[in-house]
Design an enzyme around this catalytic site. Structure first.
Site, PDB file in Angstrom:
ATOM      1  N   ASP A 367      50.129  45.768  43.203  1.00  0.00           N
ATOM      2  CA  ASP A 367      49.489  46.194  41.968  1.00  0.00           C
ATOM      3  C   ASP A 367      49.159  47.677  42.123  1.00  0.00           C
ATOM      4  O   ASP A 367      48.604  48.098  43.145  1.00  0.00           O
ATOM      5  CB  ASP A 367      48.213  45.381  41.722  1.00  0.00           C
ATOM      6  CG  ASP A 367      47.578  45.705  40.379  1.00  0.00           C
ATOM      7  OD1 ASP A 367      47.897  45.007  39.406  1.00  0.00           O
ATOM      8  OD2 ASP A 367      46.779  46.658  40.322  1.00  0.00           O
ATOM      9  N   ILE A 368      49.539  48.494  41.132  1.00  0.00           N
ATOM     10  CA  ILE A 368      49.280  49.930  41.193  1.00  0.00           C
ATOM     11  C   ILE A 368      47.773  50.175  41.100  1.00  0.00           C
ATOM     12  O   ILE A 368      47.096  49.650  40.211  1.00  0.00           O
ATOM     13  CB  ILE A 368      50.020  50.669  40.066  1.00  0.00           C
ATOM     14  CG1 ILE A 368      51.526  50.436  40.192  1.00  0.00           C
ATOM     15  CG2 ILE A 368      49.712  52.158  40.091  1.00  0.00           C
ATOM     16  CD1 ILE A 368      52.341  51.018  39.059  1.00  0.00           C
ATOM     17  N   GLU A 410      51.124  46.147  35.479  1.00  0.00           N
ATOM     18  CA  GLU A 410      51.423  47.075  36.560  1.00  0.00           C
ATOM     19  C   GLU A 410      51.654  46.345  37.884  1.00  0.00           C
ATOM     20  O   GLU A 410      51.566  46.938  38.957  1.00  0.00           O
ATOM     21  CB  GLU A 410      50.286  48.094  36.718  1.00  0.00           C
ATOM     22  CG  GLU A 410      48.944  47.522  37.119  1.00  0.00           C
ATOM     23  CD  GLU A 410      48.075  47.124  35.930  1.00  0.00           C
ATOM     24  OE1 GLU A 410      46.854  46.993  36.121  1.00  0.00           O
ATOM     25  OE2 GLU A 410      48.611  46.935  34.832  1.00  0.00           O
TER      26      GLU A 410
END
Length: 500
Positions: A367-368, A410
């Site tokens: 996950d960014i 994301e």
């Protein structure tokens, strides 16, 4: 039956009838018409349209709704005084609607029967022509010659009959069309094209080259084989193949020898096969059909190559469109990675294979970090650009056989085939370092991107796909809780406690 009722056409007519019902009540009340007159006037057209354009069960259902609308007027008209008259006019209106539908139903049934009869007659005619042709050919083969002249004439006639075997040609083209339409991928379609071309043209060699308009080059869609080394290789920049690509015309070797325009080109291409045909759909070039060792003296060979090349071009174009639609349905439009649904399907297949063959699977999920800040600070275009760049880095770092997907907004996920936990941890660390050390440049601004990762191995401890993804997700959020920009997982032999 359920599929008929699911059609938007049926619901459109049904909604129209329902909406016209209160309008008929208002019109009848305002105009002081007898009961049934307003529904008959308003519902006649949609009932006829439904009967003409819908399946039988649908238009009879629409007719029943229209009849109910005729009688529903009785409940809502308040200006009526005689019940008998009310029922009489409503029954007459309903009878008219049913009668019209019944007449259309009978006419359509009769028309379908006539069409079926014509189809049956056509099939019987083709069969009789084919049998007659076979008997005629056999009679010519078995006939004894009376004299030398008669023998020559019989031989010429027999040859002509064999060359122009129209019933057999018709059946052959019908079979080719059926086989082409049932193959939707180039892996199965191109061999079908080659085999049917060899059988129809009675040639020894046949090749198909596809045209790549982006690089303007010809490519052989089949894998290279040792027996293909002696085959002709067309050059899109010179020789006869280049002329065919430019002019979109069939070139046969015996015609090229006699055409002054092609003599010079033929000298540059001395190994030209017997025929090269363009595969085109409209003005679009699909590829080339290359034929060698064929009987060029046959009077129908040129026409047959032309017919076959058009059939093959349509089949290949259909296959390409099918593949493009399939790709669009299975991939995320922004990043080009697999979407969530496709990933789940592929993961199910991989876990079944792992259970059956005891192979190793590992998952990396990421996950960014602080992704929302990119959208808030630089705009959503910057966020989209970050997602595309992160996807590009995933595709670069992950092994070729890995399944990589955009799992959520994301979130990214990848399945490593034949990779143990320790190998997956190393690849996840490579991904993390690459993202951290490669700032993303967007419109002159450097965007520092990091991500958190969770790693787990199948059956350690996950026993199904849901647990497999869930455990990786747990370790991903452990990485975020522990400060982000890190990799967290659990070794197979350790207890269920995340380790980073």
């Amino acid at each position: 039956m359920r599929n008929y009722y699911a059609a938007i056409q049926f619901w459109s007519y049904a909604l129209l009838v329902v909406c016209l019902c209160p309008l008929a009540v208002l019109l009848g009340t305002y105009m002081d018409w007898p009961l049934g007159a307003a529904p008959l006037l308003l519902l006649t057209l949609p009932t006829i349209l439904a009967a003409v354009s819908s399946p039988r069960i649908c238009y009879w259902t629409i007719t029943v709704l229209a009849v109910c609308a005729c009688f529903a007027e009785i409940l809502f008209r308040t200006d009526l005084s005689e019940v008998n008259t009310t029922y009489l006019f409503s029954i007459l209106s309903a009878a008219v609607l049913v009668g019209m539908t019944l007449l259309i139903d009978l006419y359509i049934g009769k028309l379908r029967g006539t069409i079926s009869q014509f189809d049956a007659q056509n099939d019987e005619l083709v069969r009789r022509l084919y049998e007659s042709q076979k008997e005629s050919t056999s009679s010519f083969d078995n006939k004894d010659s009376v004299s030398e002249t008669e023998s020559d004439e019989t031989s010429d006639t027999d040859s002509a009959e064999k060359d122009v075997n129209y019933p057999l040609l018709l059946l052959t083209l019908q079979d080719i069309g059926r086989r082409i339409s049932t193959n939707q991928s180039n892996e199965s379609l191109i061999p079908t094209v080659i085999s049917t071309a060899k059988a129809s043209l009675q040639c020894e060699h046949c090749q198909v080259y596809l045209w790549d308009s982006k690089v303007r080059a010809l490519k052989n869609p089949l894998p290279a084989r040792s027996r293909d080394k002696l085959d002709y290789r067309p050059d899109s920049n010179q020789g006869v193949a280049a002329w065919v690509i430019e002019n979109r015309q069939i070139v046969m070797r015996n015609d090229a020898d006699q055409d002054y325009r092609l003599k010079r080109i033929l000298e540059e291409d001395p190994h030209m096969p017997d025929a090269i045909a363009p595969l085109t759909v409209g003005s679009e070039l699909i590829g080339l059909l290359i034929i060698d060792k064929v009987d060029l003296d046959s009077p129908t060979i040129g026409r047959l190559i032309y017919i076959l090349s058009n059939i093959y071009a349509l089949g290949i174009k259909n296959s390409q469109l099918f593949k493009r639609i399939e790709e669009m349905a299975s991939r995320d439009g922004l990043t080009g990675l697999f979407n969530h649904a496709t990933f789940q399907e592929k993961l199910q297949q991989l876990t079944k294979t792992a259970d059956a063959q005891s192979t190793t699977l590992s998952i990396i999920m990421s996950d960014i970090d602080h992704f929302k800040s990119f959208n808030d600070t630089f705009g959503h275009q910057a966020g989209d650009f970050v997602l595309k760049e992160v996807a590009r880095i995933w595709k670069t770092v992950m092994p070729e056989n890995a399944i990589v997907a955009r799992y959520g907004g994301e979130e990214f996920i990848g399945v490593l085939i034949d990779h143990e936990y320790s190998q997956a941890m190393q690849i996840a660390e490579d991904l993390r370092e690459t993202l951290e050390n490669c700032p993303i440049l967007f419109e002159g601004q450097q965007l520092q991107v990091t991500a958190s990762f969770g790693v787990t191995e199948y059956k350690h401890p996950a026993s199904n796909t849901n647990e497999f993804v869930r455990i990786a997700d747990e370790y991903l959020y452990k990485a975020k809780e522990n400060g982000r920009n890190r990799v967290v997982g659990m070794a197979p032999n350790s207890t269920r406690k995340p380790s980073s």
